[in-house]
Enzyme design. Structure first.
Site, PDB file in Angstrom:
ATOM      1  N   ALA A   1       0.857  -1.184   0.000  1.00  0.00           N
ATOM      2  CA  ALA A   1       0.000   0.000   0.000  1.00  0.00           C
ATOM      3  C   ALA A   1       0.892   1.232   0.000  1.00  0.00           C
ATOM      4  O   ALA A   1       2.037   1.185   0.461  1.00  0.00           O
ATOM      5  CB  ALA A   1      -0.877  -0.015   1.234  1.00  0.00           C
TER       6      ALA A   1
ATOM      7  N   GLY B   1       0.546  -5.136   0.724  1.00  0.00           N
ATOM      8  CA  GLY B   1      -0.586  -5.207  -0.204  1.00  0.00           C
ATOM      9  C   GLY B   1      -0.198  -5.829  -1.542  1.00  0.00           C
ATOM     10  O   GLY B   1      -1.036  -6.408  -2.235  1.00  0.00           O
TER      11      GLY B   1
ATOM     12  N   GLU C   1      -0.365  -9.462  -1.013  1.00  0.00           N
ATOM     13  CA  GLU C   1      -1.800  -9.776  -0.870  1.00  0.00           C
ATOM     14  C   GLU C   1      -2.496  -9.753  -2.232  1.00  0.00           C
ATOM     15  O   GLU C   1      -3.368 -10.577  -2.515  1.00  0.00           O
ATOM     16  CB  GLU C   1      -2.447  -8.795   0.106  1.00  0.00           C
ATOM     17  CG  GLU C   1      -1.914  -8.988   1.528  1.00  0.00           C
ATOM     18  CD  GLU C   1      -2.291  -7.865   2.483  1.00  0.00           C
ATOM     19  OE1 GLU C   1      -2.080  -6.677   2.136  1.00  0.00           O
ATOM     20  OE2 GLU C   1      -2.804  -8.148   3.565  1.00  0.00           O
TER      21      GLU C   1
ATOM     22  N   GLU D   1       4.150  -5.188   7.182  1.00  0.00           N
ATOM     23  CA  GLU D   1       3.325  -4.156   7.830  1.00  0.00           C
ATOM     24  C   GLU D   1       3.715  -3.915   9.282  1.00  0.00           C
ATOM     25  O   GLU D   1       3.621  -2.795   9.796  1.00  0.00           O
ATOM     26  CB  GLU D   1       1.844  -4.554   7.769  1.00  0.00           C
ATOM     27  CG  GLU D   1       1.223  -4.473   6.378  1.00  0.00           C
ATOM     28  CD  GLU D   1       1.346  -5.745   5.557  1.00  0.00           C
ATOM     29  OE1 GLU D   1       2.194  -6.606   5.893  1.00  0.00           O
ATOM     30  OE2 GLU D   1       0.613  -5.888   4.573  1.00  0.00           O
TER      31      GLU D   1
HETATM   32  N1  CO8 Z   1       4.558   3.241  -0.488  1.00  0.00           N
HETATM   33  C1  CO8 Z   1       4.952   4.406  -1.030  1.00  0.00           C
HETATM   34  N2  CO8 Z   1       6.130   4.561  -1.657  1.00  0.00           N
HETATM   35  C2  CO8 Z   1       6.946   3.500  -1.730  1.00  0.00           C
HETATM   36  C3  CO8 Z   1       6.593   2.255  -1.198  1.00  0.00           C
HETATM   37  C4  CO8 Z   1       5.332   2.132  -0.561  1.00  0.00           C
HETATM   38  N3  CO8 Z   1       4.884   0.975  -0.044  1.00  0.00           N
HETATM   39  N4  CO8 Z   1       7.605   1.376  -1.410  1.00  0.00           N
HETATM   40  C5  CO8 Z   1       8.548   2.063  -2.089  1.00  0.00           C
HETATM   41  N5  CO8 Z   1       8.157   3.336  -2.277  1.00  0.00           N
HETATM   42  C6  CO8 Z   1       8.893   4.418  -2.943  1.00  0.00           C
HETATM   43  C7  CO8 Z   1      10.008   4.962  -2.070  1.00  0.00           C
HETATM   44  O1  CO8 Z   1       9.504   5.901  -1.141  1.00  0.00           O
HETATM   45  C8  CO8 Z   1      10.916   5.552  -3.094  1.00  0.00           C
HETATM   46  O2  CO8 Z   1      10.375   6.772  -3.513  1.00  0.00           O
HETATM   47  P1  CO8 Z   1      11.337   8.108  -3.559  1.00  0.00           P
HETATM   48  O3  CO8 Z   1      12.327   7.794  -4.633  1.00  0.00           O
HETATM   49  O4  CO8 Z   1      10.383   9.202  -3.919  1.00  0.00           O
HETATM   50  O5  CO8 Z   1      11.967   8.219  -2.224  1.00  0.00           O
HETATM   51  C9  CO8 Z   1      10.794   4.610  -4.290  1.00  0.00           C
HETATM   52  O6  CO8 Z   1       9.567   3.899  -4.078  1.00  0.00           O
HETATM   53  C10 CO8 Z   1      11.909   3.588  -4.362  1.00  0.00           C
HETATM   54  O7  CO8 Z   1      11.977   2.927  -3.110  1.00  0.00           O
HETATM   55  P2  CO8 Z   1      13.338   2.761  -2.274  1.00  0.00           P
HETATM   56  O8  CO8 Z   1      14.241   3.887  -2.545  1.00  0.00           O
HETATM   57  O9  CO8 Z   1      12.951   2.512  -0.848  1.00  0.00           O
HETATM   58  O10 CO8 Z   1      13.906   1.427  -2.948  1.00  0.00           O
HETATM   59  P3  CO8 Z   1      14.879   0.351  -2.269  1.00  0.00           P
HETATM   60  O11 CO8 Z   1      15.327  -0.530  -3.374  1.00  0.00           O
HETATM   61  O12 CO8 Z   1      15.929   1.022  -1.451  1.00  0.00           O
HETATM   62  O13 CO8 Z   1      13.946  -0.471  -1.251  1.00  0.00           O
HETATM   63  C11 CO8 Z   1      11.956  -1.682  -0.618  1.00  0.00           C
HETATM   64  C12 CO8 Z   1      12.900  -1.249  -1.772  1.00  0.00           C
HETATM   65  C13 CO8 Z   1      12.704  -2.626   0.333  1.00  0.00           C
HETATM   66  C14 CO8 Z   1      10.773  -2.386  -1.226  1.00  0.00           C
HETATM   67  C15 CO8 Z   1      11.515  -0.413   0.162  1.00  0.00           C
HETATM   68  O14 CO8 Z   1      11.044   0.557  -0.773  1.00  0.00           O
HETATM   69  C16 CO8 Z   1      10.423  -0.672   1.148  1.00  0.00           C
HETATM   70  O15 CO8 Z   1      10.670  -1.207   2.223  1.00  0.00           O
HETATM   71  N6  CO8 Z   1       9.161  -0.282   0.804  1.00  0.00           N
HETATM   72  C17 CO8 Z   1       8.043  -0.402   1.695  1.00  0.00           C
HETATM   73  C18 CO8 Z   1       7.569  -1.840   1.798  1.00  0.00           C
HETATM   74  C19 CO8 Z   1       6.439  -1.956   2.780  1.00  0.00           C
HETATM   75  O16 CO8 Z   1       6.562  -1.702   3.943  1.00  0.00           O
HETATM   76  N7  CO8 Z   1       5.257  -2.372   2.276  1.00  0.00           N
HETATM   77  C20 CO8 Z   1       4.075  -2.561   3.102  1.00  0.00           C
HETATM   78  C21 CO8 Z   1       3.238  -1.329   3.081  1.00  0.00           C
HETATM   79  S1  CO8 Z   1       1.856  -1.456   4.209  1.00  0.00           S
HETATM   80  C22 CO8 Z   1       0.742  -2.369   3.339  1.00  0.00           C
HETATM   81  O17 CO8 Z   1       0.957  -2.794   2.234  1.00  0.00           O
HETATM   82  C23 CO8 Z   1      -0.561  -2.606   4.028  1.00  0.00           C
HETATM   83  C24 CO8 Z   1      -1.505  -3.408   3.139  1.00  0.00           C
HETATM   84  C25 CO8 Z   1      -2.892  -3.075   3.484  1.00  0.00           C
HETATM   85  C26 CO8 Z   1      -3.814  -3.059   2.311  1.00  0.00           C
HETATM   86  C27 CO8 Z   1      -3.340  -2.329   1.083  1.00  0.00           C
HETATM   87  C28 CO8 Z   1      -4.430  -1.638   0.345  1.00  0.00           C
HETATM   88  C29 CO8 Z   1      -4.041  -0.890  -0.872  1.00  0.00           C
END
Ligand code: CO8
Length: 257
Positions: A65, A108, A111, A131
């Site tokens: 998400a 997500g 999921e 999460e």
């Molecule tokens: N949301 C928003 N932006 C994101 C997300 C995300 N989940 N994941 C990555 N991005 C963005 C980063 O902010 C970054 O943007 P910017 O360049 O503007 O800073 C860009 O994508 C590239 O990401 P990274 O620089 O972080 O890339 P890395 O290669 O260093 O890391 C990772 C990759 C490990 C995947 C890292 O981006 C990360 O940990 N992302 C978050 C993963 C996460 O926690 N996901 C769970 C989110 S909560 C959720 O999904 C709840 C589900 C509930 C239902 C969903 C309904 C829609």
């Protein structure tokens, strides 16, 4: 139909839907969810389409998400706004859906892949429910579908620690149907979808319905449900054609009737 966050196309009887926010690693914001629900419902109704492939980009199927969109909402916003609307529509598509997963399928994103019927993963795929690291828990089925797919021990491990599993571990655990080299991912997914789409439509939809029923029903109810569907297929022209073609040693010509 053109979308802001998706690319869609039909390739013969296969619909291909590509999440297209690569700079945000295909984070699922409300626009993505609404557009996905709309696109999948459209292909679900399109008689020319027999199967759907859902994919992302090389680095991410979807990294969850959209945390930037989610960050500011409070309980009342989430509850009254029915946050995470749209996923029911995605999960209720009747046609087979194949998730072609490369890179991250997290939160997500994992999921969403699990709402598909088959997950084909490239060797680079990584799955997880991180999460907990954000102070929340899975909200789109992760605690339920993941547990049914891989069992309590591994699901607890992933959901409680937030760690990722690679494609090999995901396949061993039963989450992933096949692993392929990255460069073969789309061909493999599209070929599998084309194969499914060429089978009699009613039998395909019933096969999906029957397998999914096993998650909801007792064994005896599920077996009875399967038997009724099986019986009903003898009312189709495609059953007659399929069996006649086998006996006459020729290729069947299905009519979806
Ligand atoms: N949301 C928003 N932006 C994101 C997300 C995300 N989940 N994941 C990555 N991005 C963005 C980063 O902010 C970054 O943007 P910017 O360049 O503007 O800073 C860009 O994508 C590239 O990401 P990274 O620089 O972080 O890339 P890395 O290669 O260093 O890391 C990772 C990759 C490990 C995947 C890292 O981006 C990360 O940990 N992302 C978050 C993963 C996460 O926690 N996901 C769970 C989110 S909560 C959720 O999904 C709840 C589900 C509930 C239902 C969903 C309904 C829609």
């Amino acid at each position: 139909m053109s979308y802001e966050t998706l690319l869609t196309e039909s390739r013969g009887a296969v619909a291909l839907v590509t999440l297209n926010r690569p700079k945000a690693l295909n984070a699922l914001n409300s626009t993505v969810m609404a557009e996905l629900a709309d696109a999948l419902a459209g292909f679900g109704k399109d008689e020319t389409v027999g199967a759907i492939v859902l994919t992302g980009c090389e680095k991410a199927f979807a990294a969850g998400a959209d945390i930037k969109e989610m960050q500011g909402i409070d309980f009342v916003d989430a509850y009254l706004g029915d946050f995470i609307f749209g996923w029911e529509a995605i999960a209720s598509v009747r046609k087979p859906m194949i998730a072609a997963v490369s890179g991250f399928a997290l939160g997500g994103g994992c999921e969403l892949a699990m709402m598909c019927d088959v997950i084909i993963a490239s060797e680079t795929a990584k799955f997880g429910q991180p999460e907990i690291t954000l102070g929340v828990i899975p909200g789109m089925g992760g605690s339920q579908r993941l547990t049914r797919a891989i069992g309590k021990a591994k699901a607890m491990d992933l959901v409680l620690t937030g760690r990722m599993m690679d494609a090999a571990e995901a396949e061993r655990a039963g989450l992933v149907s096949r692993i392929v080299p990255a460069e073969r991912l789309m061909d493999e997914a599209l070929e599998a979808a084309a194969k499914i789409a060429a089978f009699p439509r009613a039998a395909v939809l019933m096969a999906k319905e029957a397998v999914n029923r096993s998650f909801e029903a007792t064994l005896s109810e599920g077996l009875r449900f399967e038997r009724r569907l099986f019986h009903s297929l003898f009312a189709t022209a495609d059953q007659k054609e399929g069996m006649a073609a086998f006996i006459e040693k020729r290729k069947p010509e299905f009519s979806n009737r």
